[in-house]
Motif scaffolding. Sequence first.
Motif, PDB file in Angstrom:
ATOM      1  N   SER A  12       0.830  -1.203   0.000  1.00  0.00           N
ATOM      2  CA  SER A  12       0.000   0.000   0.000  1.00  0.00           C
ATOM      3  C   SER A  12       0.868   1.259   0.000  1.00  0.00           C
ATOM      4  O   SER A  12       0.609   2.205  -0.757  1.00  0.00           O
ATOM      5  N   ASN A  15       2.523   1.574  -3.431  1.00  0.00           N
ATOM      6  CA  ASN A  15       1.553   1.928  -4.460  1.00  0.00           C
ATOM      7  C   ASN A  15       1.298   3.434  -4.466  1.00  0.00           C
ATOM      8  O   ASN A  15       1.179   4.037  -5.527  1.00  0.00           O
ATOM      9  N   TRP A  76      -4.052  -6.807  -3.435  1.00  0.00           N
ATOM     10  CA  TRP A  76      -4.513  -6.449  -4.776  1.00  0.00           C
ATOM     11  C   TRP A  76      -5.957  -6.875  -4.966  1.00  0.00           C
ATOM     12  O   TRP A  76      -6.351  -7.996  -4.637  1.00  0.00           O
ATOM     13  N   ASN A  81      -4.667  -0.899  -5.263  1.00  0.00           N
ATOM     14  CA  ASN A  81      -3.244  -1.058  -5.579  1.00  0.00           C
ATOM     15  C   ASN A  81      -2.989  -1.515  -7.011  1.00  0.00           C
ATOM     16  O   ASN A  81      -2.091  -2.314  -7.272  1.00  0.00           O
ATOM     17  N   THR A  84       0.656  -0.857  -8.839  1.00  0.00           N
ATOM     18  CA  THR A  84       1.773  -1.783  -8.684  1.00  0.00           C
ATOM     19  C   THR A  84       1.605  -2.927  -9.685  1.00  0.00           C
ATOM     20  O   THR A  84       0.610  -3.637  -9.669  1.00  0.00           O
TER      21      THR A  84
END
Length: 161
Positions: A12, A15, A76, A81, A84
């Motif tokens: 997190s 990201n 995810w 996110n 990423t």
Amino acid sequence: MKNPERIREVLSDANDQFKNGNRYKSAPSLLAIFHEGLDVPDETIIASALYGNLKFSYPEGQPEKGEYIVDKDGGWTPEKNTTTSAVHYARNNGEPLLVHNYWAQRPFPEDVFSCKEISLSPNGLFEETDFANITAPRPVLSRIVDIPGRLLCFLRRIFRR
């Protein structure tokens, strides 16, 4: 042992930084995690941290119709996110692992790194592909030194487009 939670926190934070960087130049974003110690997670724990904990779901009163699902508590999701592109996880000087983000806005192609890669397929199953050089394994340090060179070549190809 809070490895899944810690991986999710690091993801997190990274990201947020990747979002900032992508305001200037849009490119895939790679989070590299180097983890040493006795509490190093295995591939299953890493995948569950990123995609969600494995749970057994079944209709009320019908456990025979149940199935294993990945819960949406992972790092995810389709909404979370997505900047990423992948996580490159190196554990105790062992073989690195690359986990691709299925929902990444800018995904990395496969085989960018010489290591095992995990991807989520459209049917919801994890696929593992080992791109490591099996016939002539290289020392860990030479693989780590090779990462920036291969990454720079990959980024040059992207930015030339």
